[in-house]
Design a protein around this motif. Structure first.
Motif, PDB file in Angstrom:
ATOM      1  N   ASP A  91     -45.554 -68.756 -24.988  1.00 14.25           N
ATOM      2  CA  ASP A  91     -45.078 -68.793 -23.292  1.00 14.25           C
ATOM      3  C   ASP A  91     -42.956 -68.614 -23.747  1.00 14.25           C
ATOM      4  O   ASP A  91     -42.675 -69.718 -23.948  1.00 14.25           O
ATOM      5  CB  ASP A  91     -45.078 -69.871 -22.770  1.00 14.25           C
ATOM      6  N   LEU A  92     -43.015 -67.968 -24.270  1.00 11.34           N
ATOM      7  CA  LEU A  92     -41.050 -67.971 -24.171  1.00 11.34           C
ATOM      8  C   LEU A  92     -40.439 -67.692 -23.201  1.00 11.34           C
ATOM      9  O   LEU A  92     -39.538 -68.412 -23.343  1.00 11.34           O
ATOM     10  CB  LEU A  92     -40.781 -65.751 -24.343  1.00 11.34           C
ATOM     11  N   GLU A  93     -41.246 -67.273 -21.733  1.00 12.11           N
ATOM     12  CA  GLU A  93     -40.226 -68.175 -20.309  1.00 12.11           C
ATOM     13  C   GLU A  93     -39.956 -69.681 -21.051  1.00 12.11           C
ATOM     14  O   GLU A  93     -38.444 -69.783 -20.410  1.00 12.11           O
ATOM     15  CB  GLU A  93     -40.896 -66.764 -19.377  1.00 12.11           C
ATOM     16  N   ALA A  94     -40.600 -69.797 -20.597  1.00  8.40           N
ATOM     17  CA  ALA A  94     -41.095 -71.829 -20.655  1.00  8.40           C
ATOM     18  C   ALA A  94     -40.364 -72.142 -21.957  1.00  8.40           C
ATOM     19  O   ALA A  94     -39.100 -72.921 -22.167  1.00  8.40           O
ATOM     20  CB  ALA A  94     -42.391 -72.072 -21.256  1.00  8.40           C
ATOM     21  N   ALA A  95     -40.319 -71.184 -23.341  1.00  6.44           N
ATOM     22  CA  ALA A  95     -38.969 -71.749 -24.517  1.00  6.44           C
ATOM     23  C   ALA A  95     -37.906 -71.637 -24.103  1.00  6.44           C
ATOM     24  O   ALA A  95     -36.953 -72.420 -24.405  1.00  6.44           O
ATOM     25  CB  ALA A  95     -39.735 -71.493 -25.947  1.00  6.44           C
ATOM     26  N   ALA A  96     -37.330 -70.553 -23.244  1.00  6.97           N
ATOM     27  CA  ALA A  96     -36.487 -70.215 -22.911  1.00  6.97           C
ATOM     28  C   ALA A  96     -35.705 -71.563 -22.089  1.00  6.97           C
ATOM     29  O   ALA A  96     -34.719 -72.214 -22.311  1.00  6.97           O
ATOM     30  CB  ALA A  96     -35.961 -68.741 -22.643  1.00  6.97           C
ATOM     31  N   ARG A  97     -36.312 -71.604 -21.120  1.00 12.43           N
ATOM     32  CA  ARG A  97     -36.386 -72.615 -20.252  1.00 12.43           C
ATOM     33  C   ARG A  97     -35.684 -74.014 -20.381  1.00 12.43           C
ATOM     34  O   ARG A  97     -34.986 -74.608 -20.582  1.00 12.43           O
ATOM     35  CB  ARG A  97     -37.115 -73.188 -19.359  1.00 12.43           C
ATOM     36  N   LEU A  98     -36.897 -74.400 -21.756  1.00  9.27           N
ATOM     37  CA  LEU A  98     -36.971 -75.949 -22.278  1.00  9.27           C
ATOM     38  C   LEU A  98     -35.131 -75.490 -23.680  1.00  9.27           C
ATOM     39  O   LEU A  98     -35.262 -76.400 -24.494  1.00  9.27           O
ATOM     40  CB  LEU A  98     -38.057 -75.416 -22.736  1.00  9.27           C
ATOM     41  N   GLY A  99     -35.074 -74.689 -23.432  1.00 12.09           N
ATOM     42  CA  GLY A  99     -34.221 -74.683 -24.737  1.00 12.09           C
ATOM     43  C   GLY A  99     -34.557 -74.376 -26.242  1.00 12.09           C
ATOM     44  O   GLY A  99     -33.835 -74.979 -27.537  1.00 12.09           O
ATOM     45  N   LEU A 100     -35.411 -74.619 -26.638  1.00 14.21           N
ATOM     46  CA  LEU A 100     -36.100 -75.116 -27.939  1.00 14.21           C
ATOM     47  C   LEU A 100     -35.205 -74.087 -29.347  1.00 14.21           C
ATOM     48  O   LEU A 100     -35.019 -73.272 -29.231  1.00 14.21           O
ATOM     49  CB  LEU A 100     -37.592 -74.645 -28.499  1.00 14.21           C
ATOM     50  N   SER A 101     -35.440 -75.189 -30.036  1.00 13.52           N
ATOM     51  CA  SER A 101     -34.236 -74.774 -30.938  1.00 13.52           C
ATOM     52  C   SER A 101     -32.659 -74.058 -30.558  1.00 13.52           C
ATOM     53  O   SER A 101     -32.329 -73.018 -31.393  1.00 13.52           O
ATOM     54  CB  SER A 101     -35.239 -73.432 -31.735  1.00 13.52           C
TER      55      SER A 101
END
Length: 264
Positions: free
Chosen positions: A159-169
């Motif tokens: 889930d790229l949108e969620a990963a972007a929102r979470l600021g992963l890495s």
């Protein structure tokens, strides 16, 4: 099993990262391995050597691919994705007498899990995708000669949108796609497995509950949204790297799930 006798280097392009390792197998089934590393150059295809050796010992051929990461010239969106598409398509040129085109599996770890799901979706759509409104398919090259029988996402960034929102890495997705979802809606619509239509190919969505690099919830959400074609394999108390360790209980579970779908 990681010496030169175990595999042969094959190129699928002219750039330095456009190559893979072909590990010959036995009876025709082949697994494409796509490594992770949040699309950065820090991790390379040698991360998958233990898996490749184990799969080869079980009778599978293996195509372990490298690709341009987002922090080298030409990488990111769309270069990284174009490399994966061409690398998977090049399976058709590896060993036509030894590889059964109806017995191809994709296994991706972490960012490689996202790329594996993406390229499987590309195959189902017939091989073309749009880049800022322009078709990226090379009309001179046959599109999607390879259709996977099964796709395995190991701790994937599903889930790229969620990963972007979470600021992963440290904001890796923003760097990969050139901005936030609101700034780059077309890129997210095409790159994000959660945005594309549900795949009809069999999928194993594998994730450990103790993963501190990619949250388990991303895989759980993807599998729930995709439906019966995506089997969620939950690994209790398992971290991010155990699923790619052939000595782990996680890998034993993965092979028990994969073997009926893609016998060696």
């Amino acid at each position: 099993m990681t010496g030169s006798s175990a595999y042969r280097i094959r190129r699928y392009g002219t750039e330095s990262h456009q190559y893979g390792e072909y590990w010959p197998g036995g009876t025709g089934a082949l697994v494409v391995l796509i490594h992770g590393g949040y699309w950065r150059e820090r991790y390379r295809l040698d991360l998958m050597h233990p898996m490749a050796a184990d799969l080869q010992a079980r009778g599978y051929a293996v195509w372990n691919v490298e690709y341009r990461p987002m922090d080298v010239a030409g990488g990111g969106w769309p270069g990284t994705f174009e490399d994966i598409a061409v690398a998977v398509d090049s399976v058709a040129d590896l060993d036509s007498e030894a590889i059964d085109p109806g017995r191809i599996g994709l296994i991706g770890h972490s960012a490689g899990g996202q790329l594996a799901l993406w390229v499987a979706g590309l195959a189902e759509r017939g091989g073309s995708f749009l880049l800022d409104g322009a078709c990226a398919q090379d009309a001179k090259k046959p599109a999607c000669r390879v259709t996977p029988k099964v796709v395995v996402s190991l701790a994937g960034v599903c889930d790229l949108e969620a990963a972007a929102r979470l600021g992963l890495s440290a904001g890796a997705v923003l760097e990969l796609l050139g901005g936030a979802p609101g700034d780059r809606p077309e890129a997210y619509a095409q790159a994000d497995p959660m945005s594309a239509g549900p795949l009809t190919v069999s999928q194993l969505i594998v994730h450990g509950t103790a993963d501190e690099d990619v949250p388990y919830e991303l895989s759980h959400r993807y599998a729930a949204r995709t439906g019966e074609c995506a089997a969620l394999v939950t690994l209790p108390d398992t971290d991010h790297f155990e699923p790619i360790d052939p000595a782990s209980a996680a890998w034993d579970r993965i092979m028990r799930e994969l073997t009926p779908l893609l016998p060696a």
